[in-house]
Design a protein around this motif. Structure first.
Motif, short mmCIF file in Angstrom:
data_model
loop_
_atom_site.label_atom_id
_atom_site.label_comp_id
_atom_site.label_asym_id
_atom_site.label_seq_id
_atom_site.Cartn_x
_atom_site.Cartn_y
_atom_site.Cartn_z
N GLU A 68 55.99 -12.21 53.64
CA GLU A 68 56.88 -13.05 52.85
C GLU A 68 56.66 -14.55 53.10
N GLU A 69 55.52 -14.92 53.70
CA GLU A 69 55.31 -16.31 54.10
C GLU A 69 55.22 -17.27 52.92
N ASP A 70 54.76 -16.81 51.75
CA ASP A 70 54.71 -17.71 50.59
C ASP A 70 56.08 -18.30 50.30
N GLY A 71 57.10 -17.47 50.35
CA GLY A 71 58.45 -17.96 50.10
C GLY A 71 58.96 -18.87 51.20
N LEU A 72 58.70 -18.51 52.45
CA LEU A 72 59.15 -19.33 53.57
C LEU A 72 58.56 -20.73 53.49
N LEU A 73 57.25 -20.81 53.23
CA LEU A 73 56.59 -22.11 53.17
C LEU A 73 57.07 -22.91 51.97
N LEU A 74 57.17 -22.26 50.82
CA LEU A 74 57.61 -22.98 49.63
C LEU A 74 59.03 -23.50 49.80
N TYR A 75 59.87 -22.72 50.45
CA TYR A 75 61.24 -23.18 50.67
C TYR A 75 61.27 -24.40 51.60
N ILE A 76 60.48 -24.34 52.67
CA ILE A 76 60.44 -25.48 53.59
C ILE A 76 59.99 -26.75 52.87
N PHE A 77 58.93 -26.65 52.07
CA PHE A 77 58.44 -27.85 51.39
C PHE A 77 59.35 -28.28 50.25
N THR A 78 60.10 -27.35 49.67
CA THR A 78 61.08 -27.73 48.66
C THR A 78 62.15 -28.62 49.25
N LEU A 79 62.61 -28.31 50.46
CA LEU A 79 63.68 -29.08 51.09
C LEU A 79 63.15 -30.26 51.90
N ALA A 80 61.99 -30.08 52.55
CA ALA A 80 61.45 -31.15 53.41
C ALA A 80 60.57 -32.12 52.65
N GLY A 81 60.16 -31.76 51.44
CA GLY A 81 59.28 -32.62 50.67
C GLY A 81 57.83 -32.52 51.13
N THR A 82 56.96 -33.19 50.41
CA THR A 82 55.54 -33.21 50.73
C THR A 82 55.05 -34.65 50.79
N THR A 83 53.84 -34.81 51.33
CA THR A 83 53.21 -36.13 51.33
C THR A 83 52.03 -36.12 50.37
N ASN A 84 50.95 -35.43 50.77
CA ASN A 84 49.76 -35.39 49.92
C ASN A 84 49.42 -34.00 49.40
N LYS A 85 50.24 -33.00 49.72
CA LYS A 85 50.00 -31.62 49.28
C LYS A 85 48.60 -31.15 49.66
N VAL A 86 48.22 -31.39 50.89
CA VAL A 86 46.94 -30.92 51.41
C VAL A 86 47.21 -29.79 52.40
N VAL A 87 46.49 -28.66 52.23
CA VAL A 87 46.59 -27.54 53.14
C VAL A 87 45.22 -27.27 53.74
N LEU A 88 45.21 -27.09 55.04
CA LEU A 88 44.02 -26.72 55.79
C LEU A 88 44.24 -25.31 56.32
N GLU A 89 43.34 -24.38 55.97
CA GLU A 89 43.47 -23.02 56.46
C GLU A 89 42.20 -22.62 57.20
N ILE A 90 42.36 -22.24 58.46
CA ILE A 90 41.24 -21.78 59.28
C ILE A 90 41.36 -20.28 59.42
N SER A 91 40.46 -19.59 58.79
CA SER A 91 40.39 -18.14 58.62
C SER A 91 41.15 -17.72 57.37
N ALA A 92 40.60 -18.13 56.22
CA ALA A 92 41.20 -17.83 54.92
C ALA A 92 40.63 -16.57 54.30
N GLN A 93 39.68 -15.92 54.97
CA GLN A 93 38.97 -14.76 54.42
C GLN A 93 38.45 -15.08 53.02
N ASP A 94 38.79 -14.27 52.02
CA ASP A 94 38.24 -14.54 50.69
C ASP A 94 39.23 -15.28 49.78
N GLY A 95 40.33 -15.77 50.36
CA GLY A 95 41.26 -16.58 49.60
C GLY A 95 42.24 -15.83 48.73
#
Length: 316
Positions: A68-95
């Motif tokens: 359920e992490e998609d919802g958790l992260l989206l909720y956090i950024f909905t309330l906390a806001g964003t700066t540049n909307k850049v995500v770095l993922e180390i070990s993304a497999q095939d995306g």
């Protein structure tokens, strides 16, 4: 008011639609999911403006994440806001299933994605090249084996900004050592997989070795990898971060930098995972075989202390 907002029909129906539309990774109604998530965000904003911060168990959903992490992260950024909307993922497999994809595909984030397996990376590039949201502009997607010695130079060479909104870290190995070594990039939010087999009062990590691979472990000891939640808390506190959430299965943790939404998302303790049934099962199965291995104890300042095989694993 809280009970009323939790039971708002739009919130309930949007969550149901997201669950239904997750479907197969390459064949789902992209437009419907896009609209549903925007409506869900609007509902969250309405609730927050009414003075309500919903508990994490009310906001999780799975679109591209494993749980359920998609919802958790989206909720956090909905309330906390964003700066540049850049995500770095180390070990993304095939995306297709990772922490970054929902933000990239449905919220137009910029992605820097990595995996150690070039086959995964090539598959991921094809996925984003063919997706309607990213046909014209794909995330940076490279195969690389990160170590403490090369992580800073590699990210700088690829143009990862110093300030990013999200870092996702999950390599099932020297994860905590990489997090500790990362100084030039400062994520506002970190999501990391930890080793839930280790009891929550033990601050332990595998020793650092650049070529560490859990698949090289003896049979039955594949879970000798990564680090405990308490160790992540120790290192993250030293770097200026606090633990705010874990997923419902108790193996992914979310940390916020201390200057990000401290009035909205308070710190929680590592012991929060002790009541989760899946964690109890994992510990019972694996910890007896792992407890006497060559862990390193991580102190309050995030510094590892060697732990000798055969000695009891205790917090340093």
């Amino acid at each position: 008011m809280l009970t009323f907002l939790r039971n708002l029909q739009p919130l309930r129906s949007f969550k149901r639609s997201l669950t239904f539309l997750a479907g197969l990774p390459d064949s789902y109604d992209f437009t419907a999911v896009d609209i549903a998530q925007k409506q869900l965000v609007a509902t969250w904003v309405h609730a927050y403006r009414a003075g309500v911060v919903l508990p994490f168990e009310q906001v999780g959903f799975q679109a591209r994440s494993a749980e359920e992490e998609d919802g958790l992260l989206l909720y956090i950024f909905t309330l906390a806001g964003t700066t540049n909307k850049v995500v770095l993922e180390i070990s993304a497999q095939d995306g297709r299933t990772c922490m970054a994809s929902n933000l990239i595909l449905h919220h137009r984030w910029t992605g820097f994605l990595y995996d150690g397996d070039p086959v995964w990376v090539e598959s991921g590039r094809r996925f984003f090249e063919g997706h309607p949201a990213t046909r014209g502009w794909q995330p940076t997607y490279n195969s690389h084996w990160f170590t403490v010695e090369n992580i800073e130079a590699r990210l700088a060479a690829d143009g990862v900004p110093a300030e990013i909104d999200l870092l996702s870290l999950d390599i099932d190995g020297i994860d905590l050592h990489l997090w500790k070594a990362l100084d030039s990039v400062s994520p506002r939010v970190l999501i990391a997989e930890f080793n839930s087999a280790v009891p929550s009062d033990l601050s332990l990590t595998v020793p650092y070795r650049p070529d560490f691979a859990y698949t090289d472990n003896e049979p039955g000891r594949e879970m000798f990898r990564s680090a405990s939640l308490a160790a992540y808390v120790a290192v993250s506190r030293a770097k200026g971060y606090r633990l705010v959430a874990v997923n419902r299965l108790g193996y992914n943790a979310i940390f916020l930098r201390n200057d990000v939404a401290a009035d909205i998302f308070p710190e929680i303790e590592a012991s929060v995972i002790d009541t989760l049934p899946d964690v109890a099962v994992t510990r019972a199965e694996h910890w007896p075989r792992l407890k006497d291995l060559a862990w390193e104890t991580v102190g309050d300042a995030g510094r590892p202390v060697p732990h000798r095989q055969g000695e009891p694993a205790t917090v340093g």
